[in-house]
Design a protein around this motif. Structure first.
Motif, PDB file in Angstrom:
ATOM      1  N   ASP A  16       0.861  -1.176   0.000  1.00 10.56           N
ATOM      2  CA  ASP A  16       0.000   0.000   0.000  1.00 10.56           C
ATOM      3  C   ASP A  16       0.901   1.232   0.000  1.00 10.56           C
ATOM      4  O   ASP A  16       1.741   1.391   0.888  1.00 10.56           O
ATOM      5  N   LEU A  18       0.497   4.514   0.581  1.00 10.99           N
ATOM      6  CA  LEU A  18       0.461   5.411   1.746  1.00 10.99           C
ATOM      7  C   LEU A  18       1.037   4.759   2.999  1.00 10.99           C
ATOM      8  O   LEU A  18       1.768   5.393   3.758  1.00 10.99           O
ATOM      9  N   GLU A  21       4.798   4.583   2.668  1.00  9.06           N
ATOM     10  CA  GLU A  21       5.380   5.909   2.882  1.00  9.06           C
ATOM     11  C   GLU A  21       5.388   6.255   4.367  1.00  9.06           C
ATOM     12  O   GLU A  21       6.363   6.804   4.889  1.00  9.06           O
ATOM     13  N   THR A  22       4.316   5.914   5.061  1.00  4.25           N
ATOM     14  CA  THR A  22       4.234   6.144   6.505  1.00  4.25           C
ATOM     15  C   THR A  22       5.332   5.375   7.231  1.00  4.25           C
ATOM     16  O   THR A  22       6.004   5.918   8.110  1.00  4.25           O
ATOM     17  N   LEU A  42       0.686  12.814  10.055  1.00  2.00           N
ATOM     18  CA  LEU A  42       0.271  12.077   8.865  1.00  2.00           C
ATOM     19  C   LEU A  42      -1.046  12.574   8.281  1.00  2.00           C
ATOM     20  O   LEU A  42      -1.353  12.297   7.124  1.00  2.00           O
ATOM     21  N   THR A  43      -1.822  13.313   9.066  1.00  2.00           N
ATOM     22  CA  THR A  43      -3.052  13.900   8.540  1.00  2.00           C
ATOM     23  C   THR A  43      -2.837  15.346   8.125  1.00  2.00           C
ATOM     24  O   THR A  43      -3.748  15.992   7.634  1.00  2.00           O
ATOM     25  N   LEU A  56       2.651  13.528   5.479  1.00  2.00           N
ATOM     26  CA  LEU A  56       2.222  12.973   4.202  1.00  2.00           C
ATOM     27  C   LEU A  56       1.533  14.087   3.431  1.00  2.00           C
ATOM     28  O   LEU A  56       0.806  14.884   3.994  1.00  2.00           O
ATOM     29  N   ASN A  58      -1.105  15.555   0.626  1.00  2.00           N
ATOM     30  CA  ASN A  58      -2.381  15.296  -0.072  1.00  2.00           C
ATOM     31  C   ASN A  58      -3.027  13.974   0.342  1.00  2.00           C
ATOM     32  O   ASN A  58      -3.454  13.192  -0.509  1.00  2.00           O
ATOM     33  N   VAL A  59      -3.097  13.731   1.641  1.00  2.00           N
ATOM     34  CA  VAL A  59      -3.592  12.449   2.150  1.00  2.00           C
ATOM     35  C   VAL A  59      -5.018  12.171   1.686  1.00  2.00           C
ATOM     36  O   VAL A  59      -5.309  11.095   1.156  1.00  2.00           O
ATOM     37  N   ARG A  62      -5.196  11.407  -2.015  1.00  2.00           N
ATOM     38  CA  ARG A  62      -4.589  10.124  -2.340  1.00  2.00           C
ATOM     39  C   ARG A  62      -5.459   8.957  -1.880  1.00  2.00           C
ATOM     40  O   ARG A  62      -5.566   7.930  -2.565  1.00  2.00           O
ATOM     41  N   LEU A  63      -6.083   9.097  -0.713  1.00  2.00           N
ATOM     42  CA  LEU A  63      -7.004   8.057  -0.246  1.00  2.00           C
ATOM     43  C   LEU A  63      -8.207   7.954  -1.183  1.00  2.00           C
ATOM     44  O   LEU A  63      -8.630   6.850  -1.546  1.00  2.00           O
TER      45      LEU A  63
END
Length: 184
Positions: A16, A18, A21-22, A42-43, A56, A58-59, A62-63
């Motif tokens: 995944d 995201l 990356e996390t 992260l948000t 992160l 454009n969370v 991207r989700l």
């Protein structure tokens, strides 16, 4: 537990984008951070200039894109008087219904009244629905008596002390830490 620092056990890729990356961000930190701090980072809800490299980007977008690719959402342009805005309505109602039914059954028919015996994914979904302020919507289609039972059971669950529950282990420590972070 809930104010403890997050320690990375494995940085193996998950597949995944995201999440991977996390994991890279957590691995790259010089000092371990708390769950609360990671949620803020992260948000994108923190503006700490010393930690911008861990945010992160454009969370939400991207989700939404990932859910569009999976066929759960679609992308539309909506006109709001003076400007157009991209929205992502649900296009796969059956998947949404499946998820709602799963949560409803978990608190009505499969209720175990003991969080350590709950399925982790179900507990995580209940915590996230609560944090997203959509829990009432999850149970809205139920008859009044079942709605009351579902809401009361969920309220009792979410009112438990996350520190105490996390200390019991069972691999749910992170879920309780997330609940504690959202309850602050």
């Amino acid at each position: 537990y809930c104010s403890s620092q997050v320690l990375l056990k494995s940085d193996a890729p998950t597949g995944d984008v995201l999440l991977d990356e996390t994991l890279r961000h957590i691995k790259a930190t010089e000092t371990a951070e708390t769950v609360q701090t990671w949620i803020e980072l992260l948000t994108g809800e923190t503006w700490n200039p010393f930690k911008l490299q861990y945010q992160l980007r454009n969370v939400r977008e991207r989700l939404a894109k990932a859910l569009v690719e999976k066929g759960i959402l679609t992308t539309e342009k909506q006109n709001f008087l003076l400007f157009d805005m991209t929205t992502h309505p649900v296009c796969n109602a059956s998947e949404k219904q499946r998820l709602l039914k799963r949560l409803q059954e978990s608190v009505l028919e499969r209720w175990v009244n003991e969080p350590q015996r709950m399925e982790r994914r179900t507990l995580a979904l209940l915590v996230l629905a609560h944090a997203s302020d959509v829990l009432e919507n999850v149970f809205a289609s139920l008859a009044d008596d079942k709605y009351d039972v579902a809401m009361n059971r969920t309220k009792d669950l979410l009112d438990m002390d996350p520190e105490v529950e996390a200390a019991k282990g069972k691999g749910m420590e992170m879920i309780w830490a997330v609940l504690a972070a959202f309850n602050k």
